[in-house]
Motif scaffolding. Structure first.
Motif, mmCIF file in Angstrom:
data_model
loop_
_atom_site.group_PDB
_atom_site.id
_atom_site.type_symbol
_atom_site.label_atom_id
_atom_site.label_comp_id
_atom_site.label_asym_id
_atom_site.label_seq_id
_atom_site.Cartn_x
_atom_site.Cartn_y
_atom_site.Cartn_z
ATOM 1 N N SER A 105 0.784 -1.088 0.026
ATOM 2 C CA SER A 105 0.040 0.087 0.112
ATOM 3 C C SER A 105 0.913 1.341 -0.001
ATOM 4 O O SER A 105 0.281 2.357 -0.292
ATOM 5 N N GLN A 106 2.269 1.236 0.468
ATOM 6 C CA GLN A 106 2.765 2.210 0.435
ATOM 7 C C GLN A 106 3.237 2.735 -1.101
ATOM 8 O O GLN A 106 3.158 4.187 -1.432
ATOM 9 N N TYR A 130 1.156 9.214 9.622
ATOM 10 C CA TYR A 130 2.156 7.952 9.189
ATOM 11 C C TYR A 130 3.150 8.550 8.506
ATOM 12 O O TYR A 130 2.921 9.397 7.412
ATOM 13 N N LEU A 172 -6.593 7.989 8.558
ATOM 14 C CA LEU A 172 -6.385 6.670 9.107
ATOM 15 C C LEU A 172 -7.176 6.346 10.115
ATOM 16 O O LEU A 172 -6.858 6.283 11.293
ATOM 17 N N ASN A 177 -1.122 4.317 12.828
ATOM 18 C CA ASN A 177 0.080 4.526 13.102
ATOM 19 C C ASN A 177 0.655 6.010 12.859
ATOM 20 O O ASN A 177 0.400 6.395 11.964
ATOM 21 N N ASP A 205 -6.627 5.243 4.548
ATOM 22 C CA ASP A 205 -5.482 4.183 4.497
ATOM 23 C C ASP A 205 -5.751 3.320 5.676
ATOM 24 O O ASP A 205 -6.031 3.775 6.560
ATOM 25 N N TYR A 208 -4.609 -1.869 8.969
ATOM 26 C CA TYR A 208 -4.448 -2.094 10.441
ATOM 27 C C TYR A 208 -5.985 -2.622 10.872
ATOM 28 O O TYR A 208 -6.081 -3.334 11.849
ATOM 29 N N SER A 234 -3.847 -3.538 2.623
ATOM 30 C CA SER A 234 -2.672 -4.193 2.559
ATOM 31 C C SER A 234 -2.832 -5.660 2.989
ATOM 32 O O SER A 234 -3.393 -5.822 3.977
ATOM 33 N N SER A 236 0.052 -6.922 4.093
ATOM 34 C CA SER A 236 1.388 -6.807 5.178
ATOM 35 C C SER A 236 1.141 -7.147 6.483
ATOM 36 O O SER A 236 1.859 -8.378 7.003
ATOM 37 N N LYS A 237 -0.066 -6.797 7.132
ATOM 38 C CA LYS A 237 -0.345 -7.021 8.267
ATOM 39 C C LYS A 237 -1.077 -8.196 8.801
ATOM 40 O O LYS A 237 -1.158 -8.913 9.791
ATOM 41 N N ARG A 244 5.213 -7.528 -0.311
ATOM 42 C CA ARG A 244 4.871 -6.409 -1.032
ATOM 43 C C ARG A 244 3.497 -6.408 -1.700
ATOM 44 O O ARG A 244 3.490 -6.089 -3.038
HETATM 45 C C1 LIG Z 1 -0.485 3.485 7.923
HETATM 46 C C2 LIG Z 1 0.385 2.589 7.029
HETATM 47 N N1 LIG Z 1 0.073 2.846 5.579
HETATM 48 C C3 LIG Z 1 0.776 2.236 4.659
HETATM 49 C C4 LIG Z 1 1.841 1.188 5.099
HETATM 50 C C5 LIG Z 1 2.632 0.764 4.213
HETATM 51 O O1 LIG Z 1 2.409 -0.840 3.918
HETATM 52 P P1 LIG Z 1 2.559 -1.908 3.063
HETATM 53 O O2 LIG Z 1 3.512 -0.894 1.830
HETATM 54 O O3 LIG Z 1 3.405 -2.849 3.632
HETATM 55 O O4 LIG Z 1 1.410 -2.378 2.629
HETATM 56 C C6 LIG Z 1 2.111 1.208 6.571
HETATM 57 C C7 LIG Z 1 3.201 0.331 7.137
HETATM 58 O O5 LIG Z 1 3.559 0.299 8.259
HETATM 59 C C8 LIG Z 1 1.212 1.774 7.466
HETATM 60 O O6 LIG Z 1 1.627 1.789 8.886
#
Ligand SMILES: Cc1ncc(COP(=O)(O)O)c(C=O)c1O
Length: 394
Positions: A105-106, A130, A172, A177, A205, A208, A234, A236-237, A244
């Protein structure tokens, strides 16, 4: 830049900064230090066996496709899965044609910024916000406006007052975060009403949102204003960040521009990873996997809460997070967490100073603690060490 090269960085490169967190992590990843700094998911949750089996299956059944160039939009069955998942869990009503799979998501943040921000355009953010989003936006030369915020996120009146001419507000709503805050149902409604009245688009975004402990958070902002919200999610979590893989859900009118930006950036997200993840999750794997992550993280949250109460009551203030990965601590006003960090590292623990997360006017007496990466005994040792250096500084 090195005097020996004839290259000159562009103006946008001047705006790029190293991530303070990554710099801190380099120092703190020494053996023997309890790092409560990095926001790394617990590696014990990675579904290694399921990934191994999926790799074997993808390479056996579709090796030519999995190793070939692929569509910029993303793997079609994975886009279908994302749409169905969001319609079920976020009360959204989207179709796969609105879904784009970015490289985390970055990358969604970067693509959104590339498509939406002209230089000097105003972008509204939470206070704090963030850090990675501030980094992603900076090269496009926006004027960042930090919105007055409380323990639930930005104040709707502040959003409305700052909205005029802004390109979007970056929000968020779930277990933010760095603060861990979550918007209530009433706050979500008020934010969306204010944004609609001001015709202020929103960038939501939500990496989480699935990591709740007692009850799921209220439905997304995107479910309330589909044409006005660009939504990021995402894997990722809930699966593994090294893959990625994220997702963007865009209003149809905006989608083609994001797709063109994606094509220019990297043609497509690794199709091998997309096929593996789809293979792992397609038959309901996350329905048992995510609750297991929640249960584990809740235990970690409880351990940190117990240690904080034991060692830091009356010294620091915090709101106990009800999901996500972070505690956000407010220290006595005269304590500078940036100056405290080297002493904490010497004492055997690390945190992230809160100042890194402010677009302007940093509150230096704040810090972020991650409760998911280290096991509970280490959390207790880390908080005890933090308390020692804090008491010495008080
Ligand atoms: C609020 C927030 N957005 C986006 C990201 C990016 O996550 P990713 O690129 O791993 O999906 C993070 C990663 O810690 C995050 O904390």
């Amino acid at each position: 830049m090195n005097a020996k090269t004839p290259f000159t960085p562009a103006r946008r490169a001047e705006r790029m900064n190293p991530s303070i967190i990554r710099e801190i992590l380099k120092v703190t990843e020494k053996p023997g230090i309890v790092s409560l700094a990095g926001g790394l998911p617990s590696a014990d949750t990675f579904p290694v066996q399921a990934m191994r089996e999926a790799c074997t299956k993808v390479l056996r059944d579709a090796p030519r496709e999995a190793l070939q160039y692929a569509a910029s939009e993303g793997f079609a069955p994975l886009r279908e899965w994302v749409a169905a998942h969001l319609n079920e869990h976020q009360r959204m009503n989207v179709t796969a044609v609105q879904v784009l799979i970015p490289t985390g998501s970055q990358q969604g943040l970067d693509l959104a910024a590339k498509v939406l921000i002209d230089n000097d355009a105003r972008v509204l953010v939470e206070t704090p916000t963030y850090l990675g989003a501030l980094q992603a936006f900076a090269p496009y030369e926006p004027t960042i406006v930090a919105l007055a915020s409380d323990h639930e996120g930005p104040l709707p009146d502040a959003l409305a007052a700052a909205a005029g001419g802004a390109r979007f507000a970056y929000l968020l709503p779930n277990f933010q975060n760095p603060t861990g805050h979550v918007y209530s149902e009433a706050r979500r409604t008020a934010i969306v009403v204010a944004a609609q009245e001001q015709t202020l688009p929103l960038l939501e975004d939500n990496p989480y949102g699935d990591l709740w402990f007692d009850a799921p958070p209220p439905p997304s902002l995107a479910s309330r204003w589909p044409e006005g919200v660009l939504y990021l999610g995402s894997f990722s979590k809930v699966l593994a960040p090294g893959l990625r893989l994220g997702y963007i859900v865009a209003p149809p009118a905006l989608y083609p521009k994001l797709l063109q930006a994606k094509q220019a950036a990297d043609l497509h997200t690794p199709i091998f990873n997309q096929r593996i993840v789809h293979e792992v999750i397609r038959n309901g794997f996350l329905d048992t996997h995510v609750p297991a992550i929640r249960a584990r993280y809740k235990l970690h949250r409880d351990a940190m809460q117990t240690s904080l109460v034991k060692h830091l009551s009356g010294i620091a203030q915090w709101v106990t997070p009800v999901g996500g990965m972070f505690f956000w601590l407010e220290l006595p006003a005269h304590i500078d967490a940036v100056a405290l960090l080297p002493k904490a590292v010497e004492a055997g623990m690390a945190f992230v100073p809160g100042a890194a997360f402010y677009a302007s006017a940093p509150r230096r007496n704040t810090l972020r603690l991650s409760f998911v990466t280290s096991p509970p005994q280490q959390i207790e040792a880390g908080i005890a060490a933090l308390a020692r250096v804090l008491k010495a500084a008080a």
